[in-house]
Design a protein around this motif. Structure first.
Motif, PDB file in Angstrom:
ATOM      1  N   GLY A 267       0.807  -1.213   0.000  1.00 28.85           N
ATOM      2  CA  GLY A 267       0.000   0.000   0.000  1.00 28.85           C
ATOM      3  C   GLY A 267       0.841   1.265   0.000  1.00 28.85           C
ATOM      4  N   THR A 268       2.046   1.180   0.554  1.00 27.65           N
ATOM      5  CA  THR A 268       2.981   2.309   0.501  1.00 27.65           C
ATOM      6  C   THR A 268       4.342   1.772   0.060  1.00 27.65           C
ATOM      7  N   ASP A 269       5.247   2.702  -0.251  1.00 28.00           N
ATOM      8  CA  ASP A 269       6.594   2.262  -0.616  1.00 28.00           C
ATOM      9  C   ASP A 269       7.683   3.018   0.142  1.00 28.00           C
ATOM     10  N   ASN A 270       7.296   3.662   1.250  1.00 27.16           N
ATOM     11  CA  ASN A 270       8.291   4.395   2.035  1.00 27.16           C
ATOM     12  C   ASN A 270       7.796   4.602   3.462  1.00 27.16           C
ATOM     13  N   ALA A 271       8.732   4.922   4.341  1.00 30.90           N
ATOM     14  CA  ALA A 271       8.427   5.013   5.773  1.00 30.90           C
ATOM     15  C   ALA A 271       7.490   6.175   6.099  1.00 30.90           C
ATOM     16  N   TRP A 272       7.624   7.299   5.383  1.00 34.40           N
ATOM     17  CA  TRP A 272       6.780   8.447   5.696  1.00 34.40           C
ATOM     18  C   TRP A 272       5.308   8.160   5.398  1.00 34.40           C
ATOM     19  N   ASP A 273       5.025   7.674   4.183  1.00 34.77           N
ATOM     20  CA  ASP A 273       3.636   7.375   3.829  1.00 34.77           C
ATOM     21  C   ASP A 273       3.055   6.308   4.753  1.00 34.77           C
ATOM     22  N   GLU A 274       3.880   5.341   5.131  1.00 33.10           N
ATOM     23  CA  GLU A 274       3.416   4.290   6.042  1.00 33.10           C
ATOM     24  C   GLU A 274       3.061   4.881   7.401  1.00 33.10           C
ATOM     25  N   ALA A 275       3.885   5.813   7.882  1.00 33.16           N
ATOM     26  CA  ALA A 275       3.621   6.456   9.171  1.00 33.16           C
ATOM     27  C   ALA A 275       2.329   7.260   9.121  1.00 33.16           C
ATOM     28  N   VAL A 276       2.140   8.007   8.031  1.00 30.61           N
ATOM     29  CA  VAL A 276       0.909   8.795   7.885  1.00 30.61           C
ATOM     30  C   VAL A 276      -0.310   7.872   7.873  1.00 30.61           C
ATOM     31  N   GLN A 277      -0.244   6.798   7.103  1.00 35.18           N
ATOM     32  CA  GLN A 277      -1.381   5.888   7.010  1.00 35.18           C
ATOM     33  C   GLN A 277      -1.653   5.198   8.337  1.00 35.18           C
ATOM     34  N   LEU A 278      -0.610   4.831   9.061  1.00 33.01           N
ATOM     35  CA  LEU A 278      -0.830   4.164  10.346  1.00 33.01           C
ATOM     36  C   LEU A 278      -1.526   5.098  11.335  1.00 33.01           C
ATOM     37  N   VAL A 279      -1.007   6.297  11.473  1.00 30.98           N
ATOM     38  CA  VAL A 279      -1.584   7.220  12.459  1.00 30.98           C
ATOM     39  C   VAL A 279      -3.005   7.614  12.065  1.00 30.98           C
ATOM     40  N   MET A 280      -3.202   8.004  10.824  1.00 31.52           N
ATOM     41  CA  MET A 280      -4.533   8.441  10.406  1.00 31.52           C
ATOM     42  C   MET A 280      -5.516   7.279  10.404  1.00 31.52           C
ATOM     43  N   GLY A 281      -5.050   6.094   9.978  1.00 35.10           N
ATOM     44  CA  GLY A 281      -5.917   4.926   9.973  1.00 35.10           C
ATOM     45  C   GLY A 281      -6.322   4.503  11.376  1.00 35.10           C
ATOM     46  N   THR A 282      -5.388   4.553  12.294  1.00 40.45           N
ATOM     47  CA  THR A 282      -5.687   4.184  13.678  1.00 40.45           C
ATOM     48  C   THR A 282      -6.708   5.133  14.294  1.00 40.45           C
ATOM     49  N   LEU A 283      -6.615   6.407  13.924  1.00 36.39           N
ATOM     50  CA  LEU A 283      -7.537   7.414  14.454  1.00 36.39           C
ATOM     51  C   LEU A 283      -8.846   7.501  13.660  1.00 36.39           C
ATOM     52  N   LYS A 284      -8.960   6.656  12.591  1.00 34.15           N
ATOM     53  CA  LYS A 284     -10.151   6.663  11.730  1.00 34.15           C
ATOM     54  C   LYS A 284     -10.355   8.034  11.087  1.00 34.15           C
ATOM     55  N   LEU A 285      -9.260   8.632  10.648  1.00 34.43           N
ATOM     56  CA  LEU A 285      -9.313   9.924   9.993  1.00 34.43           C
ATOM     57  C   LEU A 285      -8.903   9.773   8.532  1.00 34.43           C
ATOM     58  N   PRO A 286      -9.483  10.565   7.635  1.00 41.13           N
ATOM     59  CA  PRO A 286      -9.128  10.470   6.214  1.00 41.13           C
ATOM     60  C   PRO A 286      -7.734  11.025   5.956  1.00 41.13           C
ATOM     61  N   LEU A 287      -7.102  10.513   4.897  1.00 40.86           N
ATOM     62  CA  LEU A 287      -5.757  10.982   4.567  1.00 40.86           C
ATOM     63  C   LEU A 287      -5.764  12.436   4.096  1.00 40.86           C
ATOM     64  N   ASP A 288      -6.901  12.921   3.608  1.00 43.31           N
ATOM     65  CA  ASP A 288      -6.985  14.321   3.179  1.00 43.31           C
ATOM     66  C   ASP A 288      -7.541  15.216   4.290  1.00 43.31           C
ATOM     67  N   PHE A 289      -7.353  14.805   5.521  1.00 42.85           N
ATOM     68  CA  PHE A 289      -7.789  15.564   6.692  1.00 42.85           C
ATOM     69  C   PHE A 289      -7.201  16.974   6.630  1.00 42.85           C
ATOM     70  N   ASP A 290      -7.981  17.951   7.053  1.00 44.74           N
ATOM     71  CA  ASP A 290      -7.537  19.343   7.059  1.00 44.74           C
ATOM     72  C   ASP A 290      -6.186  19.457   7.770  1.00 44.74           C
ATOM     73  N   ARG A 291      -5.190  20.000   7.067  1.00 45.47           N
ATOM     74  CA  ARG A 291      -3.830  20.059   7.627  1.00 45.47           C
ATOM     75  C   ARG A 291      -3.781  20.838   8.939  1.00 45.47           C
ATOM     76  N   GLU A 292      -4.625  21.854   9.067  1.00 46.74           N
ATOM     77  CA  GLU A 292      -4.632  22.634  10.307  1.00 46.74           C
ATOM     78  C   GLU A 292      -5.065  21.779  11.493  1.00 46.74           C
ATOM     79  N   MET A 293      -5.862  20.746  11.195  1.00 44.99           N
ATOM     80  CA  MET A 293      -6.359  19.893  12.270  1.00 44.99           C
ATOM     81  C   MET A 293      -5.304  18.894  12.748  1.00 44.99           C
ATOM     82  N   LEU A 294      -4.181  18.822  12.037  1.00 46.37           N
ATOM     83  CA  LEU A 294      -3.118  17.915  12.472  1.00 46.37           C
ATOM     84  C   LEU A 294      -2.475  18.380  13.780  1.00 46.37           C
TER      85      LEU A 294
END
Length: 304
Positions: free
Chosen positions: A35-62
């Motif tokens: 699903g990913t090919d690098n550590a950064w994308d994997e980290a983003v997907q893990l955190v957002m997926g665990t929190l049940k948040l979309p990957l296009d979540f408002d950046r300010e909300m990060l």
């Protein structure tokens, strides 16, 4: 103080945990290919997926702060990913394919077939007529067959697998994508459980990994069901049997779309007179061929 205790105490926001997870992954010698090919994308997907948040979540909300329970859930997933080498989609219970979410478990392969690129182009120019009857064999999670049903919305689709556990997952995905009226999940050992019918399009992503490739594969792949990956010493056991029967299940203008990955060379050596149409895939991947009913019938006659 452990790394986890320090993280819970010192980290606060979604952004903090993405950065921290990335650092952990960078030092863990993980393999990325589900699903990913690098550590950064994997980290983003893990955190957002665990929190049940979309990957296009408002950046300010990060910059939102996390609760202790949310932090602990993320840390548990990071620990599992690193120590057990579990592919991330198994940890999250979900994988994306053709922009669609699919439930996955350790009873199914993680969707990643390059056949996706052909589905997106509706198998042009090889498919002569609109397919009213489609078969997706070795369906696993059902991703190819369900995506085919959503691509060809007048088609009836049979999806089959030898694994009853995989078909439970596939049925969940049929319901999830609301195609119960057009997609049927059938338990079948190759063609043995199929109705006596012919299809306009047959898709198959079978087990094809040879013994050496499987033995040397990253540990992440060994968390996937071996039944769905390996097929004898040269990876062709399933394919030999399949090619000896599939012509009987195709309409006259029907085509077979089949994936063999790195076993492509061994297949060509085994069938030197068969005109495999190897598809160039713009998004990467290899070992996908197309054969017509006529070509498969000729192969069937040669084998008799």
């Amino acid at each position: 103080m452990s790394k986890n205790q320090s993280a819970i105490r010192d980290l606060s926001t979604i952004k903090d945990f993405i950065r921290w997870t990335f650092s952990r992954f960078q030092n863990a010698d993980l393999f990325y290919g589900h699903g990913t090919d690098n550590a950064w994308d994997e980290a983003v997907q893990l955190v957002m997926g665990t929190l049940k948040l979309p990957l296009d979540f408002d950046r300010e909300m990060l910059d939102c702060a996390l609760t202790i329970d949310e932090k602990k859930r993320i840390l548990k997933c990071v620990h599992t990913r690193i120590t057990k080498r579990e592919p991330l989609p198994y940890i999250l219970g979900e994988a994306w394919f053709m922009g669609l979410p699919f439930k996955v478990t350790k009873d199914t392969l993680i969707p990643r077939s390059p056949i996706m690129a052909l589905l997106e182009s509706e198998f042009s120019p090889w498919l002569k007529n609109y397919p009213l009857n489609i078969l997706d064999m070795c369906t696993g999670s059902g991703c190819l067959g369900i995506a085919a049903a959503l691509t060809f919305d007048d088609a009836q689709v049979d999806i089959t697998d030898i694994s009853e556990q995989a078909l439970i997952v596939a049925n969940d995905n049929i319901v999830r994508h609301q195609v119960e009226d057009r997609v049927s999940a059938i338990h079948s050992d190759m063609f043995t459980g199929l109705p006596d019918k012919q299809y306009d399009l047959i898709i198959c992503n079978p087990p094809y990994v040879d013994a050496d490739d499987f033995a040397n594969a990253p540990e992440e792949f060994h968390n996937e069901p071996e039944l769905a990956l390996t097929s004898g010493h040269d990876g062709l056991d399933f394919t030999h049997k399949f090619l000896s029967q599939v012509a009987n299940y195709l309409q006259d203008d029907g085509i077979l779309v089949y994936e063999v990955g790195n076993t492509e060379i061994a297949l060509q050596e085994a069938y030197p007179d068969t005109p495999f149409m190897w598809v160039e895939l713009e998004q990467g991947g290899n070992g996908v061929f197309i054969l017509t009913k006529e070509e498969l019938s000729k192969l069937l006659q040669e084998q008799k």
